[in-house]
Design a protein around this motif. Structure first.
Motif, PDB file in Angstrom:
ATOM      1  N   SER A  95     -55.180  16.729 -13.913  1.00 33.91           N
ATOM      2  CA  SER A  95     -55.658  17.929 -13.437  1.00 33.91           C
ATOM      3  C   SER A  95     -54.896  19.046 -14.128  1.00 33.91           C
ATOM      4  O   SER A  95     -53.753  18.789 -14.133  1.00 33.91           O
ATOM      5  CB  SER A  95     -55.721  18.154 -11.993  1.00 33.91           C
ATOM      6  OG  SER A  95     -56.242  19.270 -11.638  1.00 33.91           O
ATOM      7  N   LYS A  97     -54.392  23.339 -16.106  1.00 38.49           N
ATOM      8  CA  LYS A  97     -54.875  24.592 -15.891  1.00 38.49           C
ATOM      9  C   LYS A  97     -54.401  25.167 -17.408  1.00 38.49           C
ATOM     10  O   LYS A  97     -53.123  25.436 -17.697  1.00 38.49           O
ATOM     11  CB  LYS A  97     -54.132  25.364 -14.865  1.00 38.49           C
ATOM     12  CG  LYS A  97     -55.063  26.563 -14.615  1.00 38.49           C
ATOM     13  CD  LYS A  97     -54.770  27.179 -13.266  1.00 38.49           C
ATOM     14  CE  LYS A  97     -55.595  28.182 -12.905  1.00 38.49           C
ATOM     15  NZ  LYS A  97     -55.315  28.811 -11.515  1.00 38.49           N
ATOM     16  N   SER A 102     -59.249  26.023 -15.298  1.00 37.46           N
ATOM     17  CA  SER A 102     -58.943  24.872 -14.417  1.00 37.46           C
ATOM     18  C   SER A 102     -59.934  23.445 -14.814  1.00 37.46           C
ATOM     19  O   SER A 102     -60.915  23.611 -14.998  1.00 37.46           O
ATOM     20  CB  SER A 102     -59.013  25.101 -12.914  1.00 37.46           C
ATOM     21  OG  SER A 102     -58.903  23.903 -12.175  1.00 37.46           O
ATOM     22  N   THR A 104     -60.203  19.393 -14.369  1.00 33.19           N
ATOM     23  CA  THR A 104     -59.857  18.412 -13.562  1.00 33.19           C
ATOM     24  C   THR A 104     -60.659  17.156 -13.821  1.00 33.19           C
ATOM     25  O   THR A 104     -61.889  17.471 -14.355  1.00 33.19           O
ATOM     26  CB  THR A 104     -60.255  18.586 -11.827  1.00 33.19           C
ATOM     27  OG1 THR A 104     -59.759  19.655 -11.537  1.00 33.19           O
ATOM     28  CG2 THR A 104     -59.809  17.366 -11.109  1.00 33.19           C
ATOM     29  N   SER A 112     -61.944  12.868  -4.976  1.00 36.15           N
ATOM     30  CA  SER A 112     -61.290  13.698  -3.629  1.00 36.15           C
ATOM     31  C   SER A 112     -62.564  13.985  -2.877  1.00 36.15           C
ATOM     32  O   SER A 112     -62.427  14.280  -1.612  1.00 36.15           O
ATOM     33  CB  SER A 112     -60.810  14.860  -4.331  1.00 36.15           C
ATOM     34  OG  SER A 112     -60.182  16.047  -3.485  1.00 36.15           O
ATOM     35  N   THR A 118     -66.109  16.356   1.603  1.00 35.65           N
ATOM     36  CA  THR A 118     -66.546  17.782   1.300  1.00 35.65           C
ATOM     37  C   THR A 118     -66.223  17.961  -0.359  1.00 35.65           C
ATOM     38  O   THR A 118     -65.317  17.158  -0.874  1.00 35.65           O
ATOM     39  CB  THR A 118     -65.565  18.763   2.199  1.00 35.65           C
ATOM     40  OG1 THR A 118     -64.425  18.587   2.132  1.00 35.65           O
ATOM     41  CG2 THR A 118     -66.056  18.690   3.687  1.00 35.65           C
ATOM     42  N   SER A 120     -64.872  21.254  -2.701  1.00 32.47           N
ATOM     43  CA  SER A 120     -64.674  22.681  -2.623  1.00 32.47           C
ATOM     44  C   SER A 120     -65.112  23.175  -3.954  1.00 32.47           C
ATOM     45  O   SER A 120     -65.346  22.738  -5.019  1.00 32.47           O
ATOM     46  CB  SER A 120     -63.211  22.939  -2.592  1.00 32.47           C
ATOM     47  OG  SER A 120     -62.366  22.599  -3.792  1.00 32.47           O
ATOM     48  N   SER A 122     -63.351  25.356  -6.265  1.00 31.09           N
ATOM     49  CA  SER A 122     -62.701  25.166  -7.232  1.00 31.09           C
ATOM     50  C   SER A 122     -62.563  23.966  -7.959  1.00 31.09           C
ATOM     51  O   SER A 122     -62.394  23.536  -9.035  1.00 31.09           O
ATOM     52  CB  SER A 122     -60.980  25.575  -6.664  1.00 31.09           C
ATOM     53  OG  SER A 122     -60.740  24.623  -5.669  1.00 31.09           O
ATOM     54  N   LEU A 123     -62.612  22.858  -7.134  1.00 30.81           N
ATOM     55  CA  LEU A 123     -62.954  21.567  -7.457  1.00 30.81           C
ATOM     56  C   LEU A 123     -64.044  21.187  -8.455  1.00 30.81           C
ATOM     57  O   LEU A 123     -63.881  20.869  -9.567  1.00 30.81           O
ATOM     58  CB  LEU A 123     -62.809  20.564  -6.455  1.00 30.81           C
ATOM     59  CG  LEU A 123     -62.700  18.866  -6.744  1.00 30.81           C
ATOM     60  CD1 LEU A 123     -61.509  18.605  -7.254  1.00 30.81           C
ATOM     61  CD2 LEU A 123     -63.188  18.337  -5.396  1.00 30.81           C
TER      62      LEU A 123
END
Lengths: 352, 192
Positions: A95, A97, A102, A104, A112, A118, A120, A122-123
């Motif tokens: 991962s 930046k 970002s 991943t 994850s 769940t 997110s 950002s993911l």
């Protein structure tokens, strides 16, 4: 062929760049801390220090000193000024930046999602670019970026040197389905346990983590010596890494990437309808089998379509003298003709 | 491989999930320990970006569940609440918080507890170092007679700067992680 060799140099350059980033980022972080501490010391000497009994040195020190003087002071922009310069490149291939983008690893994101049930925002944003690249270009992460893949390619050279000294090596071929089994079993276990465990057994993630721990141990100040646990995790996960290399050299060429890597399995599945594919123009092919010998994944590029496992490393193009192999932009799948599959039979012995 | 999965399921119960290991603070923005462990993929970016280098990664000493997850050893170095780690986290493990007074107040890493029997100020020797280290002075911590620290749990965010600053050895003020906090309260209720 000259063009293909230039492409190989480009591939090595990209791989080396990524490896350098993985190796450098933690040390850059340490340097950033040094710069930040210097900056804090400057700010402290400029401002009045009414808190003389402080025994720690922090950014917040200076920030709070200024908040009192100037209410419009924004600590976020100040932090950007102090430590933001070197923050543009950080993280590892698990991962990262880079310039605010970002990124991943889809395997990390997927596990994850499976562990927490769940997803997110950002993911998903972080997974977007690698996933799109994989869907279009295929398994290019493995051949063009993976730092562990570069190391495995380098240690793979030992398989050519050791037999010459007189050390016999074996060539065992496993089923490529192993990695899909590992991926699905791993995801089921992650789902059941609620812990993202796949990262512990994924060489690029291990590499990034170990480099980070090594930097922490070298520039060690946060933890007291009784808790010097950095070497513990170093030995634990690096042992796994070295074990892979040793088994790979002794038993099978590129064993981990070909048969066992869960990340490779995920990338292969994502890139099953990739647009860029190696194609063989059968009318020009002389069946010299050079491309089969050289393929790092042990595939047969002489087929009209190399299939799921191909990671678009383009090594086969460097050996194709008649120039029948080429990288094509293809949107439709090609049906494999039965005459080609008959030709495969004698090559099974040659494939390593 | 198919035979491995049914064998493995009972073994999942054996994975360490309790307080078998010593607990450290999690970075700011972390929710409950279970949620954090589910979300954290162990990329180490929070430890990478921390300008204070208070965030370090667990090794194997924390068990398999904690491997490569971030921790803050408050006695070695407390968190300065710059919120850089919450901005960089790729998953939901750390909620995004801003380095503003409101954002700092929203942090819940733990709560500080003063050991009054060993604290210098409670023995009549004026100290007050922990108060001067507190990022929320007057709210999270107030001073009494002889600069005796009084922690107000509803405002204390558990950054650990007081524990780092404490001049007594061992520390007279300790930050108990949020995860251990509920247990200690439950134990207290069980005792009384």
């Amino acid at each position: 062929m000259k063009k293909a060799k230039a492409v190989q140099w480009l591939r090595r350059a990209v791989q080396a760049g990524v490896l350098l980033m993985v190796l450098m980022a933690p040390f850059m972080a340490q340097y950033r801390v040094l710069l930040a501490n210097n900056e804090i010391e400057n700010l402290r000497q400029q401002g009045k220090s009414n808190l003389s009994n402080r025994i720690y040195l922090t950014i917040d020190d200076s920030i709070r000193g200024r908040v009192n003087k100037n209410p419009s002071y924004n600590s976020a922009t100040e932090r950007e000024k102090i430590v933001g310069k070197l923050e543009r490149l950080q993280g590892n291939t698990w991962s990262a930046k880079i310039f605010g983008i970002s990124l991943t690893d889809p395997l990390g994101g997927l596990e994850s999602v499976f562990a927490s049930k769940t997803a997110s925002q950002s993911l998903l944003v972080g997974m977007l670019v690698p996933m799109l690249a994989t869907i279009l270009l295929g398994r290019v992460f493995c051949s063009w970026m993976c730092p562990a893949g570069l190391i495995f390619e380098m240690t793979d050279r030992l398989r050519y040197f050791l037999p010459r000294i007189g050390i016999p090596l074996r060539s065992i071929s496993f089923s490529t389905l192993n990695k899909y089994t590992l991926l699905s079993a791993g995801l089921v276990i992650v789902f059941m346990a609620g812990l993202p465990l796949l990262g512990y057994f994924y060489p690029p993630a291990i590499l990034g983590r170990e480099v980070h721990q090594a930097a922490d141990v070298l520039f060690y100040e946060a933890m007291p010596s009784t808790e010097a646990i950095g070497p513990l995790v170093l030995s634990g996960a690096l042992l796994f890494f070295v074990l892979i290399i040793l088994i790979e050299v002794a038993v099978a060429k590129r064993m981990w990437c070909r048969y066992f890597c869960p990340g490779g399995a995920l990338y292969a599945l994502l890139g099953w309808r990739r647009v860029f594919r190696i194609g063989n123009e059968t009318s020009r092919c002389t069946h010299c089998v050079e491309c089969v010998k050289v393929c790092p994944m042990g595939l047969n590029p002489m087929k009209p379509d190399p299939g799921l496992e191909c990671d678009n490393c383009l090594v086969c193009l460097t050996t194709c003298e008649p120039g029948s192999l080429s990288l094509n932009l293809r949107f439709k799948r090609v049906k494999i003709e039965p005459t080609i599959s008959e030709m495969e039979k004698p090559q099974a012995k040659i494939a390593c | 491989m198919g035979a491995v999965i049914p064998v493995f399921f009972p073994l999942l119960e054996l994975l360490p999930k309790g307080s078998r290991f010593k607990k450290f603070l999690r970075p700011p923005g972390a929710r409950s320990e279970e949620e954090f462990l589910r979300d954290c993929i162990g990329c180490g970016q929070c430890a990478n970006v921390c300008p204070n280098k208070c965030i370090t990664l667990y090794g194997l000493e924390g068990g398999l569940e904690n491997l490569a997850t971030p921790k803050i050893n408050a006695r070695a170095k407390g968190c300065i609440l710059c919120m850089a780690c919450t901005q960089v986290c790729p998953t939901r493990a750390l909620d995004k918080l801003e380095p503003t007074p409101e954002g700092r107040q929203a942090v819940a890493m733990g709560t500080a507890f003063v050991s009054e029997d060993i604290c210098y100020s409670f023995a009549g020797r004026t100290c007050g170092v922990c108060y001067h280290a507190c990022p929320l002075p007057g709210k999270a911590m107030t001073l009494g007679l002889f600069e005796q620290p009084h922690v107000h749990a509803e405002h204390c965010v558990g950054c650990g700067l007081c524990e780092q600053a404490c001049v007594h050895m061992p520390q007279a003020i300790r930050v108990v992680p949020k995860d251990n906090l509920s247990k200690t309260e439950a134990e207290k209720a069980a005792v009384s």
